[in-house]
Design a protein around this motif. Structure first.
Motif, PDB file in Angstrom:
ATOM      1  N   ILE A 136      23.668 -31.374  25.708  1.00  0.00           N
ATOM      2  CA  ILE A 136      24.970 -31.405  26.366  1.00  0.00           C
ATOM      3  C   ILE A 136      25.195 -32.837  26.819  1.00  0.00           C
ATOM      4  O   ILE A 136      24.432 -33.382  27.611  1.00  0.00           O
ATOM      5  CB  ILE A 136      25.015 -30.433  27.554  1.00  0.00           C
ATOM      6  CG1 ILE A 136      24.774 -29.006  27.050  1.00  0.00           C
ATOM      7  CG2 ILE A 136      26.343 -30.536  28.284  1.00  0.00           C
ATOM      8  CD1 ILE A 136      24.626 -27.978  28.127  1.00  0.00           C
ATOM      9  N   ASP A 137      26.250 -33.435  26.306  1.00  0.00           N
ATOM     10  CA  ASP A 137      26.543 -34.837  26.586  1.00  0.00           C
ATOM     11  C   ASP A 137      27.401 -34.935  27.842  1.00  0.00           C
ATOM     12  O   ASP A 137      28.584 -34.615  27.833  1.00  0.00           O
ATOM     13  CB  ASP A 137      27.252 -35.456  25.386  1.00  0.00           C
ATOM     14  CG  ASP A 137      27.435 -36.952  25.525  1.00  0.00           C
ATOM     15  OD1 ASP A 137      26.964 -37.511  26.536  1.00  0.00           O
ATOM     16  OD2 ASP A 137      28.031 -37.550  24.624  1.00  0.00           O
ATOM     17  N   HIS A 138      26.778 -35.395  28.938  1.00  0.00           N
ATOM     18  CA  HIS A 138      27.507 -35.573  30.195  1.00  0.00           C
ATOM     19  C   HIS A 138      28.022 -37.005  30.335  1.00  0.00           C
ATOM     20  O   HIS A 138      28.863 -37.282  31.179  1.00  0.00           O
ATOM     21  CB  HIS A 138      26.586 -35.279  31.391  1.00  0.00           C
ATOM     22  CG  HIS A 138      26.163 -33.861  31.463  1.00  0.00           C
ATOM     23  ND1 HIS A 138      27.010 -32.866  31.861  1.00  0.00           N
ATOM     24  CD2 HIS A 138      24.986 -33.255  31.181  1.00  0.00           C
ATOM     25  CE1 HIS A 138      26.375 -31.711  31.835  1.00  0.00           C
ATOM     26  NE2 HIS A 138      25.142 -31.913  31.419  1.00  0.00           N
ATOM     27  N   ILE A 139      27.512 -37.899  29.537  1.00  0.00           N
ATOM     28  CA  ILE A 139      27.842 -39.317  29.679  1.00  0.00           C
ATOM     29  C   ILE A 139      29.160 -39.649  28.974  1.00  0.00           C
ATOM     30  O   ILE A 139      30.047 -40.271  29.542  1.00  0.00           O
ATOM     31  CB  ILE A 139      26.695 -40.192  29.125  1.00  0.00           C
ATOM     32  CG1 ILE A 139      25.438 -39.924  29.952  1.00  0.00           C
ATOM     33  CG2 ILE A 139      27.071 -41.659  29.155  1.00  0.00           C
ATOM     34  CD1 ILE A 139      24.174 -40.475  29.344  1.00  0.00           C
TER      35      ILE A 139
END
Length: 189
Positions: A150-153
């Motif tokens: 999961i890409d939070h950036i």
């Protein structure tokens, strides 16, 4: 008067606590710690929890490869050994077998405690000896293949937001086509 509406008196009561004690430590580090002889309960239980979750995602071929690298032990056996290394009931049962062999007049609290310590040491050794470099590397690689990232950036950015003018036309065409189909095939339907 006791009212037992859900069978509470028939079930075994256990202290339920989460297995995951160190969620921030990567699986690779937990595997390495157990391999290197770290004997902390949190490390063993966290590793057991991760292996239980991983086992649910694996294919049969992946399970067989892990069993081959683990000298015939399945992931379930490995997790059981990791958990039992700190299970007070298992330690007490095995220690009682050793204590029973000591003559009654020679039993002391110190010898009983020593027996429990020896049993736990043996359980820890059994659990940790399964893990080696090749097995650890394979488990970590398999986990990476099944991992959901999961890409939070890098947040998504809306570049265009407008009404699709063609969607009304598409919907009307679909309705007309379906109506014609119903009319043409009403005898068969």
């Amino acid at each position: 008067m006791i009212v037992d509406a859900v069978g509470a008196t028939k079930s075994k009561k256990t202290d339920s606590r989460p297995l995951e004690r160190q969620p921030t430590i990567p699986l690779k580090d937990l595997l390495q710690a157990v391999t290197m002889g770290v004997q902390e309960e949190d490390v063993y239980l966290s590793l057991a929890n991760r292996l239980i979750r991983l086992e649910k995602q694996l294919t049969d071929a992946e399970k067989e490869k892990i069993q081959e690298l683990a000298k015939g032990k399945s992931l379930k056996q490995m997790t059981r050994e990791l958990i039992e290394a700190f299970d007070a009931d298992v330690i007490a049962d095995k220690a009682n077998a050793i204590i029973a062999q000591i003559p009654i007049d020679e039993r002391t609290p110190a010898k009983e405690e020593q027996a429990r310590a020896e049993v736990q040491e043996a359980l820890l050794k059994t659990a940790s000896l399964t893990f080696n470099g090749k097995l650890n590397e394979h488990i970590d690689n398999v986990r990476k293949q099944h991992e959901q990232i999961i890409d939070h950036i890098n947040l998504d950015e809306v570049t265009k937001a407008e009404w699709d003018t063609e969607s009304v036309d598409k919907a009307k065409t679909l309705i007309n086509d379906f109506s014609e189909y119903l009319k043409a095939n009403k005898d068969e339907i």
